[in-house]
Design a protein around this motif. Structure first.
Motif, short mmCIF file in Angstrom:
data_model
loop_
_atom_site.label_atom_id
_atom_site.label_comp_id
_atom_site.label_asym_id
_atom_site.label_seq_id
_atom_site.Cartn_x
_atom_site.Cartn_y
_atom_site.Cartn_z
N GLY A 1 -3.92 2.51 8.65
CA GLY A 1 -4.93 2.37 7.62
C GLY A 1 -5.44 3.68 7.05
N THR A 2 -4.89 4.81 7.52
CA THR A 2 -5.34 6.11 7.05
C THR A 2 -4.63 6.55 5.76
OG1 THR A 2 -3.67 7.35 8.31
CG2 THR A 2 -5.76 6.83 9.43
N GLY A 3 -3.50 5.94 5.47
CA GLY A 3 -2.69 6.37 4.33
C GLY A 3 -1.88 7.61 4.65
N LEU A 4 -1.83 8.00 5.94
CA LEU A 4 -1.10 9.19 6.36
C LEU A 4 -0.14 8.83 7.49
CD1 LEU A 4 -4.11 11.66 6.54
CD2 LEU A 4 -2.50 11.43 4.64
N ASP A 5 1.04 9.44 7.46
CA ASP A 5 2.03 9.21 8.51
C ASP A 5 2.73 10.53 8.81
OD1 ASP A 5 3.65 7.79 10.31
OD2 ASP A 5 5.22 7.49 8.79
N VAL A 6 2.90 10.85 10.08
CA VAL A 6 3.53 12.11 10.49
C VAL A 6 4.93 11.82 10.99
CG1 VAL A 6 3.38 14.09 12.05
CG2 VAL A 6 1.28 13.09 11.10
N ARG A 7 5.92 12.58 10.44
CA ARG A 7 7.31 12.35 10.84
C ARG A 7 8.03 13.67 11.09
NH1 ARG A 7 9.85 7.76 6.93
NH2 ARG A 7 11.74 8.52 8.00
N ASP A 8 9.02 13.59 12.01
CA ASP A 8 9.79 14.77 12.36
C ASP A 8 11.27 14.61 12.04
OD1 ASP A 8 10.73 12.99 14.26
OD2 ASP A 8 10.03 14.15 16.00
N ASP A 9 11.63 13.57 11.28
CA ASP A 9 13.03 13.26 11.05
C ASP A 9 13.48 13.49 9.60
OD1 ASP A 9 11.34 11.12 10.26
OD2 ASP A 9 13.05 9.75 10.25
N LEU A 10 12.61 14.04 8.75
CA LEU A 10 12.94 14.21 7.34
C LEU A 10 13.31 15.66 7.06
CD1 LEU A 10 10.11 12.03 5.77
CD2 LEU A 10 12.51 11.39 6.19
N GLY A 11 14.56 15.88 6.66
CA GLY A 11 15.02 17.23 6.40
C GLY A 11 14.23 17.93 5.32
N GLY B 1 0.79 -1.23 0.00
CA GLY B 1 0.00 0.00 0.00
C GLY B 1 0.82 1.28 0.00
N TYR B 2 0.13 2.38 -0.27
CA TYR B 2 0.76 3.70 -0.32
C TYR B 2 0.55 4.43 0.99
CZ TYR B 2 -3.91 5.66 -0.46
OH TYR B 2 -5.19 6.00 -0.12
N HIS B 3 1.37 5.41 1.24
CA HIS B 3 1.09 6.34 2.33
C HIS B 3 1.74 7.69 2.03
CE1 HIS B 3 4.97 4.61 3.73
NE2 HIS B 3 5.13 5.72 4.44
N VAL B 4 1.17 8.73 2.61
CA VAL B 4 1.64 10.10 2.44
C VAL B 4 2.21 10.57 3.77
CG1 VAL B 4 1.00 12.45 1.81
CG2 VAL B 4 -0.15 10.52 0.70
N ILE B 5 3.45 11.05 3.72
CA ILE B 5 4.13 11.50 4.94
C ILE B 5 3.93 13.00 5.11
CG2 ILE B 5 6.32 11.62 6.17
CD1 ILE B 5 7.28 9.24 4.49
N LEU B 6 3.48 13.38 6.30
CA LEU B 6 3.21 14.78 6.63
C LEU B 6 4.26 15.29 7.62
CD1 LEU B 6 -0.59 14.36 7.45
CD2 LEU B 6 0.46 14.69 5.19
N PRO B 7 4.57 16.58 7.59
CA PRO B 7 5.53 17.11 8.55
C PRO B 7 4.92 17.23 9.95
CG PRO B 7 4.66 18.88 7.19
CD PRO B 7 4.12 17.60 6.62
#
Length: 277
Positions: free
Chosen positions: A218-228, A169-175
């Motif tokens: 299962g939302t297709g969304l992921d929040v991360r704080d480690d991506l420059g 599956g796909y997911h979109v990473i949010l800041p």
């Protein structure tokens, strides 16, 4: 006396002509001075049609193809530590690949080209962070800076994941909201979430694939704080992990040009929805 009257009448006529302007009189067919026909005013319907066909006119979109096909030849350069906002990390990585050797860098560049063409057709100005026109990189801090300097209305970094077999599956990473070092994502957290939600919906509708079953609940969304690339962005930005290259079923989709076109279409739909709502 007659001559004086004639001269006075001629002068009065010249004053009337000057007041009305050179285009006020002229031939009976309405032609302007020099025989040029009058310009037709754009009709409201034609203006509306043009806006509908080019809804992104005047908008700038950053498209960031993850990694670079030449990175693997420049390991020393891409391993150099750079500012990621909250910490330091590698300039870039080589990315992942399918078991059959289809690289993430090749995938992201292909999808980025398709996405660029779709957005350009809708009137957007598209800025690419690279077009395989440099030996490696750019580094993650430069990728963010390119979007910032372009004052992009939306920025999308295209990727494919390298998770374990069986993860799909796909997911979109949010800041995440961070304010540390060179990072201050507070102003873009909300707009980036709106952009990410819109892209996730468009992606699912266009490709028919499901959200990731291994991240994001299962939302297709992921929040991360480690991506420059996110931490250092001052414009709304998300990463799109289009699928898992290490799973054979996802890998088959990612390697299919027809599916890649659907993926680009879904992202374009999401970007348009976000920018025109």
């Amino acid at each position: 006396m007659v001559l004086g009257t004639l001269l006075t009448a001629a002068a009065a006529g010249a004053l009337v002509w000057a007041a009305r302007g050179p285009d006020a009189g002229g031939p009976a067919d309405g032609r302007r001075a020099g025989g040029e026909p009058p310009r037709a005013a754009a009709s409201p319907s034609s203006t509306a049609s043009s806006a509908a066909e080019r809804p992104l006119a005047g908008r700038t979109v950053l498209v960031d193809p993850g990694h670079n096909p030449g990175n693997f030849r420049h390991t020393a350069e891409i391993n150099r530590q750079v500012d990621a906002g909250t910490h330091r990390k590698e300039c870039d990585t080589t990315g992942t690949a399918t078991a059959k050797g289809y690289t993430e860098a090749a995938f992201t560049l292909d999808v980025a080209h398709r996405l660029r063409d779709l957005l350009t057709a809708q009137g957007a100005k598209v800025v690419l962070t690279h077009d395989a026109d440099r030996p490696f990189g750019p580094c993650v801090d430069e990728r963010a800076r390119i979007g910032n300097e372009a004052r992009a209305d939306a920025a999308v970094s295209v990727h494919a994941d390298g998770s374990g077999t069986g993860h799909r599956g796909y997911h979109v990473i949010l800041p995440a909201k961070v304010a540390e070092g060179g990072a201050d994502t507070g102003p873009i957290v909300g707009p980036s979430r709106a952009l990410g939600e819109s892209i996730a919906a468009g992606f699912r509708a266009a490709t028919g694939t499901a959200p990731a079953d291994y991240v994001g609940g299962g939302t297709g969304l992921d929040v991360r704080d480690d991506l420059g690339g996110l931490n250092l962005s001052t414009v709304p930005k998300v990463f799109v992990e289009c699928g898992n290259m290490r799973d054979p079923e996802d890998a088959a989709l990612l390697a299919d040009p027809a599916w890649r076109q659907k993926a680009a279409s879904g992202m374009a739909d999401g970007i348009r929805t976000y920018l025109t709502r």
